[in-house]
Design a protein around this motif. Structure first.
Motif, PDB file in Angstrom:
ATOM      1  N   GLY A 169       0.836  -1.189   0.000  1.00  0.00           N
ATOM      2  CA  GLY A 169       0.000   0.000   0.000  1.00  0.00           C
ATOM      3  C   GLY A 169       0.873   1.241   0.000  1.00  0.00           C
ATOM      4  O   GLY A 169       1.906   1.277   0.659  1.00  0.00           O
ATOM      5  N   VAL A 213      -1.269  -6.755  -3.634  1.00  0.00           N
ATOM      6  CA  VAL A 213      -0.672  -7.859  -2.892  1.00  0.00           C
ATOM      7  C   VAL A 213      -1.795  -8.800  -2.464  1.00  0.00           C
ATOM      8  O   VAL A 213      -2.778  -8.365  -1.870  1.00  0.00           O
ATOM      9  CB  VAL A 213       0.098  -7.340  -1.658  1.00  0.00           C
ATOM     10  N   GLY A 216       0.111   4.394   1.168  1.00  0.00           N
ATOM     11  CA  GLY A 216      -0.517   5.453   1.969  1.00  0.00           C
ATOM     12  C   GLY A 216       0.553   6.353   2.555  1.00  0.00           C
ATOM     13  O   GLY A 216       1.755   6.115   2.367  1.00  0.00           O
ATOM     14  N   PRO A 217       0.135   7.380   3.268  1.00  0.00           N
ATOM     15  CA  PRO A 217       1.124   8.306   3.837  1.00  0.00           C
ATOM     16  C   PRO A 217       2.105   7.605   4.781  1.00  0.00           C
ATOM     17  O   PRO A 217       3.309   7.895   4.749  1.00  0.00           O
ATOM     18  CB  PRO A 217       0.278   9.329   4.606  1.00  0.00           C
ATOM     19  N   GLY A 260      -6.283   9.641   0.761  1.00  0.00           N
ATOM     20  CA  GLY A 260      -6.429  11.086   0.588  1.00  0.00           C
ATOM     21  C   GLY A 260      -5.923  11.610  -0.742  1.00  0.00           C
ATOM     22  O   GLY A 260      -6.177  12.761  -1.083  1.00  0.00           O
ATOM     23  N   GLY A 310      -2.434   6.934  -1.057  1.00  0.00           N
ATOM     24  CA  GLY A 310      -3.452   6.484  -0.115  1.00  0.00           C
ATOM     25  C   GLY A 310      -4.798   7.119  -0.342  1.00  0.00           C
ATOM     26  O   GLY A 310      -5.029   7.781  -1.357  1.00  0.00           O
ATOM     27  N   ALA A 345     -18.085   9.687   8.177  1.00  0.00           N
ATOM     28  CA  ALA A 345     -18.095   9.907   6.725  1.00  0.00           C
ATOM     29  C   ALA A 345     -17.806  11.370   6.472  1.00  0.00           C
ATOM     30  O   ALA A 345     -17.988  12.210   7.349  1.00  0.00           O
ATOM     31  CB  ALA A 345     -19.456   9.542   6.149  1.00  0.00           C
ATOM     32  N   ASN A 358       0.639  -1.155   5.146  1.00  0.00           N
ATOM     33  CA  ASN A 358      -0.095   0.070   5.422  1.00  0.00           C
ATOM     34  C   ASN A 358      -1.567  -0.238   5.680  1.00  0.00           C
ATOM     35  O   ASN A 358      -2.354   0.649   5.960  1.00  0.00           O
ATOM     36  CB  ASN A 358       0.035   0.997   4.202  1.00  0.00           C
ATOM     37  N   HIS A 396      -4.370  17.333  11.536  1.00  0.00           N
ATOM     38  CA  HIS A 396      -4.200  17.743  12.927  1.00  0.00           C
ATOM     39  C   HIS A 396      -3.108  16.936  13.627  1.00  0.00           C
ATOM     40  O   HIS A 396      -2.835  17.140  14.787  1.00  0.00           O
ATOM     41  CB  HIS A 396      -5.520  17.610  13.689  1.00  0.00           C
ATOM     42  N   ALA A 453      -5.139   8.515  12.084  1.00  0.00           N
ATOM     43  CA  ALA A 453      -5.178   9.841  11.473  1.00  0.00           C
ATOM     44  C   ALA A 453      -3.974   9.955  10.561  1.00  0.00           C
ATOM     45  O   ALA A 453      -3.052   9.140  10.643  1.00  0.00           O
ATOM     46  CB  ALA A 453      -5.105  10.931  12.531  1.00  0.00           C
ATOM     47  N   VAL A 454      -3.983  10.963   9.700  1.00  0.00           N
ATOM     48  CA  VAL A 454      -2.815  11.174   8.848  1.00  0.00           C
ATOM     49  C   VAL A 454      -1.724  11.767   9.728  1.00  0.00           C
ATOM     50  O   VAL A 454      -1.808  12.918  10.144  1.00  0.00           O
ATOM     51  CB  VAL A 454      -3.157  12.131   7.696  1.00  0.00           C
ATOM     52  N   ARG A 458     -14.795   3.882   6.464  1.00  0.00           N
ATOM     53  CA  ARG A 458     -13.969   2.799   5.919  1.00  0.00           C
ATOM     54  C   ARG A 458     -14.311   1.490   6.604  1.00  0.00           C
ATOM     55  O   ARG A 458     -14.410   1.435   7.818  1.00  0.00           O
ATOM     56  CB  ARG A 458     -12.500   3.116   6.128  1.00  0.00           C
ATOM     57  N   GLU A 468       1.438  -0.838  -4.642  1.00  0.00           N
ATOM     58  CA  GLU A 468       0.149  -0.159  -4.471  1.00  0.00           C
ATOM     59  C   GLU A 468      -0.880  -0.763  -5.425  1.00  0.00           C
ATOM     60  O   GLU A 468      -0.641  -0.871  -6.622  1.00  0.00           O
ATOM     61  CB  GLU A 468       0.325   1.348  -4.721  1.00  0.00           C
ATOM     62  N   THR A 494     -10.628  13.351   1.031  1.00  0.00           N
ATOM     63  CA  THR A 494     -10.418  13.606   2.454  1.00  0.00           C
ATOM     64  C   THR A 494      -9.006  13.177   2.835  1.00  0.00           C
ATOM     65  O   THR A 494      -8.421  12.331   2.163  1.00  0.00           O
ATOM     66  CB  THR A 494     -11.400  12.802   3.297  1.00  0.00           C
ATOM     67  N   LEU A 502     -17.483   7.404   2.387  1.00  0.00           N
ATOM     68  CA  LEU A 502     -18.170   6.639   3.429  1.00  0.00           C
ATOM     69  C   LEU A 502     -17.190   6.120   4.481  1.00  0.00           C
ATOM     70  O   LEU A 502     -15.987   6.075   4.241  1.00  0.00           O
ATOM     71  CB  LEU A 502     -18.919   5.473   2.779  1.00  0.00           C
TER      72      LEU A 502
HETATM   73  C1  LIG Z   1     -14.404   9.845   5.959  1.00  0.00           C
HETATM   74  C2  LIG Z   1     -13.034   9.965   6.492  1.00  0.00           C
HETATM   75  C3  LIG Z   1     -12.589  11.179   7.010  1.00  0.00           C
HETATM   76  C4  LIG Z   1     -11.296  11.311   7.510  1.00  0.00           C
HETATM   77  N1  LIG Z   1     -10.902  12.508   8.013  1.00  0.00           N
HETATM   78  C5  LIG Z   1      -9.647  12.657   8.489  1.00  0.00           C
HETATM   79  C6  LIG Z   1      -9.178  13.922   8.973  1.00  0.00           C
HETATM   80  O1  LIG Z   1      -9.905  14.891   8.970  1.00  0.00           O
HETATM   81  N2  LIG Z   1      -7.926  14.014   9.432  1.00  0.00           N
HETATM   82  C7  LIG Z   1      -7.075  12.938   9.433  1.00  0.00           C
HETATM   83  O2  LIG Z   1      -5.911  13.085   9.829  1.00  0.00           O
HETATM   84  N3  LIG Z   1      -7.491  11.744   8.980  1.00  0.00           N
HETATM   85  C8  LIG Z   1      -8.744  11.575   8.504  1.00  0.00           C
HETATM   86  N4  LIG Z   1      -9.171  10.348   8.045  1.00  0.00           N
HETATM   87  C9  LIG Z   1      -8.267   9.213   8.105  1.00  0.00           C
HETATM   88  C10 LIG Z   1      -7.357   9.220   6.910  1.00  0.00           C
HETATM   89  O3  LIG Z   1      -8.062   9.115   5.728  1.00  0.00           O
HETATM   90  C11 LIG Z   1      -6.400   8.088   7.044  1.00  0.00           C
HETATM   91  O4  LIG Z   1      -5.718   8.258   8.242  1.00  0.00           O
HETATM   92  C12 LIG Z   1      -5.415   8.128   5.910  1.00  0.00           C
HETATM   93  O5  LIG Z   1      -6.084   7.799   4.717  1.00  0.00           O
HETATM   94  C13 LIG Z   1      -4.278   7.196   6.121  1.00  0.00           C
HETATM   95  O6  LIG Z   1      -4.720   5.889   5.984  1.00  0.00           O
HETATM   96  P1  LIG Z   1      -3.762   4.695   5.855  1.00  0.00           P
HETATM   97  O7  LIG Z   1      -2.361   5.141   5.823  1.00  0.00           O
HETATM   98  O8  LIG Z   1      -4.083   3.704   6.901  1.00  0.00           O
HETATM   99  O9  LIG Z   1      -4.187   3.996   4.553  1.00  0.00           O
HETATM  100  P2  LIG Z   1      -4.620   4.520   3.149  1.00  0.00           P
HETATM  101  O10 LIG Z   1      -4.405   5.959   2.980  1.00  0.00           O
HETATM  102  O11 LIG Z   1      -5.980   3.985   2.923  1.00  0.00           O
HETATM  103  O12 LIG Z   1      -3.585   3.741   2.261  1.00  0.00           O
HETATM  104  C14 LIG Z   1      -3.673   2.372   2.024  1.00  0.00           C
HETATM  105  C15 LIG Z   1      -3.197   2.121   0.629  1.00  0.00           C
HETATM  106  O13 LIG Z   1      -3.023   0.741   0.454  1.00  0.00           O
HETATM  107  C16 LIG Z   1      -3.562   0.361  -0.787  1.00  0.00           C
HETATM  108  N5  LIG Z   1      -3.903  -1.043  -0.708  1.00  0.00           N
HETATM  109  C17 LIG Z   1      -4.953  -1.604  -0.069  1.00  0.00           C
HETATM  110  N6  LIG Z   1      -4.925  -2.945  -0.196  1.00  0.00           N
HETATM  111  C18 LIG Z   1      -3.828  -3.250  -0.925  1.00  0.00           C
HETATM  112  C19 LIG Z   1      -3.244  -4.470  -1.374  1.00  0.00           C
HETATM  113  N7  LIG Z   1      -3.800  -5.649  -1.104  1.00  0.00           N
HETATM  114  N8  LIG Z   1      -2.114  -4.423  -2.097  1.00  0.00           N
HETATM  115  C20 LIG Z   1      -1.526  -3.234  -2.389  1.00  0.00           C
HETATM  116  N9  LIG Z   1      -2.039  -2.045  -1.970  1.00  0.00           N
HETATM  117  C21 LIG Z   1      -3.166  -2.057  -1.250  1.00  0.00           C
HETATM  118  C22 LIG Z   1      -4.716   1.280  -0.993  1.00  0.00           C
HETATM  119  O14 LIG Z   1      -5.046   1.376  -2.335  1.00  0.00           O
HETATM  120  C23 LIG Z   1      -4.199   2.572  -0.400  1.00  0.00           C
HETATM  121  O15 LIG Z   1      -3.534   3.336  -1.345  1.00  0.00           O
HETATM  122  C24 LIG Z   1     -10.451  10.196   7.523  1.00  0.00           C
HETATM  123  C25 LIG Z   1     -10.892   8.988   6.996  1.00  0.00           C
HETATM  124  C26 LIG Z   1     -12.169   8.858   6.474  1.00  0.00           C
HETATM  125  C27 LIG Z   1     -12.648   7.568   5.925  1.00  0.00           C
END
Ligand SMILES: Cc1cc2nc3c(=O)[nH]c(=O)nc-3n(C[C@H](O)[C@H](O)[C@H](O)COP(=O)(O)OP(=O)(O)OC[C@H]3O[C@@H](n4cnc5c(N)ncnc54)[C@H](O)[C@@H]3O)c2cc1C
Lengths: 364, 484
Positions: free
Chosen positions: B11, B245, B13-14, B43, B41, B307, B274, B62, B462-463, B424, B34, B57, B422
């Motif tokens: 993945g 993956v 993500g950040p 966002g 990710g 959401a 991630n 923060h 959170a991010v 997650r 990815e 999003t 929506l």
């Molecule tokens: C509605 C909503 C509002 C939010 N608001 C905030 C906010 O205001 N402030 C804040 O800090 N955070 C917020 N968040 C949380 C924020 O979105 C997450 O913290 C951020 O996306 C980081 O997520 P992550 O690093 O866990 O994974 P993600 O960002 O989801 O990254 C995971 C990555 O892995 C990839 N992936 C998944 N499965 C596989 C696989 N099998 N093989 C390869 N790649 C794969 C995905 O495609 C994705 O790119 C919010 C979340 C939601 C749903």
């Protein structure tokens, strides 16, 4: 476990024989503690034979086509290598390599295993089975009567059952109108029967055993026989592990029941837990100490004691213990009691008078 | 089979881009795998709102780790903030409060309702910020043992609910409700023991040098993603997009390779994931590898989430006319939100939910040309409502618009586009014990060589990228010395 007391299929006969009304409860079942004299019952296995109701022991059935794969990950030995009607003793561990249970795993057929143990642990099996799309359920109601002692072969033969059976195997058979299973999984033979056939099975054995001085024995006598033979039972000799932590294989000296060449739940933690220790018998000079008493040799702690009781055959308190290293046959102090560590079994039951036919060696 | 790498990251993500950048800078051979075509990710991918492509999003940040910003030189790579510290404006049926970093302005605003709360608020914030700063020993770095007073604070907060904390501090519903919004995170009920840790964790964060601030990144989420991507690729990370993956190959209780959906093996000594702990341990590992007890615990997934509704408007909503640069929080009563949490847990859209509206275009018009972008976060909501989300989306829109219309009567007619991100699914359940645990416990897995580096390893999802930085440190140590 239900809080209602349950009766085993042999209860009616056991009640009739239990003149002193000495009862106890195991796994919710009412069982005879003894039939008048614990020591005599324990000794009878050495000179003749005894029959003991083991129907209280929980039996968990593992089923579905994925059961072999599941069972091989669940237990510390690869039971998927067993042939149908073969059995092996094994442990199951939590993720931290804490010993949750010790039991006998029997392969009934390609897709079905039964785990016989003192603790059951059905919720654990059921939760783990989900990951493998296997199923775990408790077998209820079946009777299991152990026949232990010197004369057991002869009694079986007199009753019309063929006793030629390798250790750790079983045979399903039709016995003058009854579907029964004869097995050799513990100290002697076990006869499994349908719930309604309990009284008939009991009566047939009593009739066949009359000329061999067969007598019923209670649970206390069985505890003595098990300890004399080095059988470790969770709940009696150690407190089994829960979801996390708990006594490790090394803490209990049960490394012999582990084959770390194949993967099983808790293997990584088992490997980290250190070198194997050794389960030994302890013979105490005076009173037996409490479980978990440190064993000391020349001022150094070398192990700890597990369960202990009085052995009528040895006229001495005996127990089980775990030595961190070193050989048995040494003088130790348990708490303040001098004792001797000896290799297991402490005092084996004399082998049954052998059957006339040659029996091949037991499986690995 | 592809070439063996030191580290394969699942993945982009950040968190994982951060980890990859750190590891590659330290000399490791790293590949990021990815599944989608967009790295960065959740966002990073733009969302279509009324035919306009707007950043997804989150609109605000923060919890971004200042060390990551510095170490990976994100500012130099273009990470800027159009607002460094959004004040909180609490809107209720009959009152409007402003909670700002300026204590006099805040006291003046709160004094409309209660002089006691106006004075108490400053003390409350000071105490909370002080306790939270001490807790950074636990939340910011791995292996720094918190001192005795911090440990006792942690124990106290670990038993205290956010609701009880706010009830004890303030007398007016308005103030309790305004402060309560930030406790509605991670699917934890504000009435549950330990939920006060969420407020402490929020207060421990620092954005743009300001404790407890909420900032708007210029260009939105994609900017952060692109700066992280830049840092990673400059460090020598190989990125493979469109590469899903399918599983993790484990042998002898140790990770050996990431197995792609195509069947290709990517041999690696370390794998960072991630994804959630649940997705990683239950879906990617063979059934026995994670441990039976662990998997049974993970089966219990998170039921309450949030959401974000994105709206494009042709006019600034009335509530934001005077000062558009704020977080507009709409919570009537804290106890109603507690009840809402229970409804959400049971799979129902709650009768009364909490909203937070932000207008990123007010400070960064480039985000959506000639249009007002309104991002509304709705909490708490069921992750999987009865009957599935599709049958509830229209109802959700309608109820959110209705609520907003109390404070912006002309809103409905100004909407030009709508979309929703929506809650997650497949998220881990967060507990007070998880928030209070130390980093190795959250980053490590039962399988040797497998670590988490995303939301799942953060104390509160959170991010933040902190999990990525600390996962990289743990992975480096593992590459060098093996398992501890
Ligand atoms: C509605 C909503 C509002 C939010 N608001 C905030 C906010 O205001 N402030 C804040 O800090 N955070 C917020 N968040 C949380 C924020 O979105 C997450 O913290 C951020 O996306 C980081 O997520 P992550 O690093 O866990 O994974 P993600 O960002 O989801 O990254 C995971 C990555 O892995 C990839 N992936 C998944 N499965 C596989 C696989 N099998 N093989 C390869 N790649 C794969 C995905 O495609 C994705 O790119 C919010 C979340 C939601 C749903």
């Amino acid at each position: 476990m239900s809080t209602d007391l349950r009766a085993t299929p042999f209860h009616a006969r056991s009640a009739a024989a239990n003149a002193c009304n000495a009862w106890e409860t195991r796994n919710g079942f009412t069982l005879a503690s003894h039939y008048g004299d614990v020591a005599r019952e324990a000794l009878a296995a050495r000179f003749a034979a005894v029959m003991v109701d083991l129907s209280w022991q929980p039996r968990v059935i593992l089923g579905e086509p994925t059961a072999p794969q599941f069972a091989s990950r669940l237990f510390t030995r690869d039971v998927s290598q067993l042939a149908p009607e073969e059995a092996a003793k094994a442990l199951w561990l939590n993720d931290d390599a804490g010993v949750r249970g010790v039991g006998t795993v029997v392969r009934l057929d390609r897709e079905t295993f039964v785990v016989i143990s003192a603790t059951g642990d059905l919720p654990w099996f059921r939760d783990a089975a989900v990951q493998f799309k296997a199923a775990a359920s408790e077998a209820t109601g079946q009777g299991m009567l152990a026949l232990v002692g010197h004369m057991s072969d002869r009694i079986l033969r007199a009753a019309g059952l063929d006793p030629s059976l390798r250790p750790m195997t079983l045979r399903r058979t039709f016995w003058r109108g009854l579907d029964v299973t004869l097995s050799r999984l513990g100290l002697g033979y076990e006869l499994w029967c349908e719930p309604d056939d309990g009284s008939i099975v009991w009566d047939r054995l009593v009739a066949a055993g009359r000329s061999f001085a067969l007598r019923p024995a209670g649970q206390l006598a069985m505890d003595i026989l098990e300890l004399e033979n080095g059988v470790v039972r969770p709940g009696r000799d150690f407190a089994p592990a829960g979801e996390a932590g708990g006594p490790t294989v090394q803490d209990l000296g049960l490394s012999d029941l582990v084959d770390a060449r194949q993967p099983f739940n808790g293997r990584a933690a088992f490997r980290r837990a250190g070198s194997p220790s050794r389960l030994v018998g302890l013979v105490f000079d005076t009173d037996a100490p409490m479980p978990e008493t440190p064993l000391v040799r020349n001022g150094d702690k070398v192990g700890r004691s597990l369960g202990a009781l009085h052995s009528p055959a040895m006229r001495q308190p005996i127990g089980l213990g775990v030595l961190d290293g070193g050989a048995p046959d040494s003088e130790l102090i348990a708490g303040s009691v001098p004792c001797r560590a000896i290799a297991l079994p402490i005092l084996p039951i004399p082998a049954p008078i052998p059957p006339t036919t040659e029996v091949p060696p037991p499986p690995v | 089979m592809s070439v063996a790498v030191d580290v394969a990251v699942i993945g982009a993500g950040p968190g994982s881009l951060t980890a990859a950048a750190y590891l590659a800078s330290a000399g490791a051979k790293v590949v990021v795998l990815e599944a989608t075509d967009v790295a960065g990710g959740a966002g990073a991918a733009p969302v279509d709102v009324g035919g306009l492509s707007v950043p997804g999003t989150p609109a605000t940040l923060h919890a971004l780790d200042p060390r990551v910003v510095m170490d990976l030189k994100l500012t130099r790579r273009g990470l800027r903030f159009s607002v460094r510290d959004l004040p909180l404006v609490a809107l209720r049926a009959d009152d409007r409060l402003m909670i700002d970093r300026d204590r006099h302005a805040t006291a003046n605003s709160l004094a409309q309702l209660s002089h006691r709360d106006a004075t108490r608020f400053d003390e409350f914030r000071r105490d909370l910020f002080a306790a939270a700063r001490a807790l950074r020993a636990l939340w910011w770095e791995a292996g720094v043992p918190p001192d005795a007073s911090t440990r006792s604070n942690l124990r106290r907060l670990g038993m205290l609910s956010a609701e009880a904390m706010l009830e004890a501090a303030f007398e007016t519903e308005a103030v309790k409700a305004a402060c309560g919004f930030d406790a509605l995170q991670a699917g934890i009920s504000p009435s549950s023991a330990g939920s006060s840790l969420l407020l402490a964790w929020r207060a421990a964060q620092e954005m743009c040098g300001l404790q407890g601030a909420v900032a708007i990144p210029r260009g939105g989420g994609p900017t952060l993603a692109s700066t992280l991507l830049q840092a990673a690729s400059e460090a020598g990370v190989e990125l493979r997009v469109g590469t899903k993956v399918a599983s993790i190959h484990v042998d002898d209780d140790r990770v050996r390779a990431a197995v792609l959906a195509t069947g290709e093996f990517v041999p690696a000594r370390v794998i960072l994931s991630n994804l959630s702990r649940r997705a990683t341990l239950m879906n990617l590992l063979p059934p026995e590898a994670a441990g039976f007890a662990m998997v049974t615990r993970l089966r219990d997934e998170r039921t309450v989430g949030e959401a974000t509704i994105l709206m494009t408007l042709n006019a600034v909503p009335d509530f934001a006319m005077a000062c558009p640069l704020a977080r507009f929080v709409m919570v009537e009563r804290l106890d109603a939100v507690v009840a809402a949490h229970t409804e959400a847990r049971l799979g129902r859209i709650p009768t009364e939910f909490a909203l937070e509206a932000v207008i990123p275009t007010a400070s960064d018009p480039g985000l959506a040309a000639d249009t007002t972008l309104l991002c509304v976060t709705v909490r708490p909501l069921p992750v999987a409502p009865a009957g599935g989300w599709p049958s509830h989306v229209a109802e959700l829109f309608e109820r959110v618009v209705q609520r907003l219309s109390h404070h912006a009567p002309r809103l409905r007619s100004s909407i030009t586009g709508l979309n929703v991100v929506l809650p997650r699914a497949d998220q881990d359940r967060v507990t007070a014990a998880h928030i209070a645990s130390d980093w190795p416990a959250r980053l490590a897995t039962p399988v040797e060589g497998l670590f988490l580096c995303g939301d799942a390893a953060e104390p509160v999802p959170a991010v933040s990228c902190r999990a990525g930085r600390l996962a990289a440190a743990l992975a480096s140590a593992y590459l060098k010395w093996g398992a501890p």
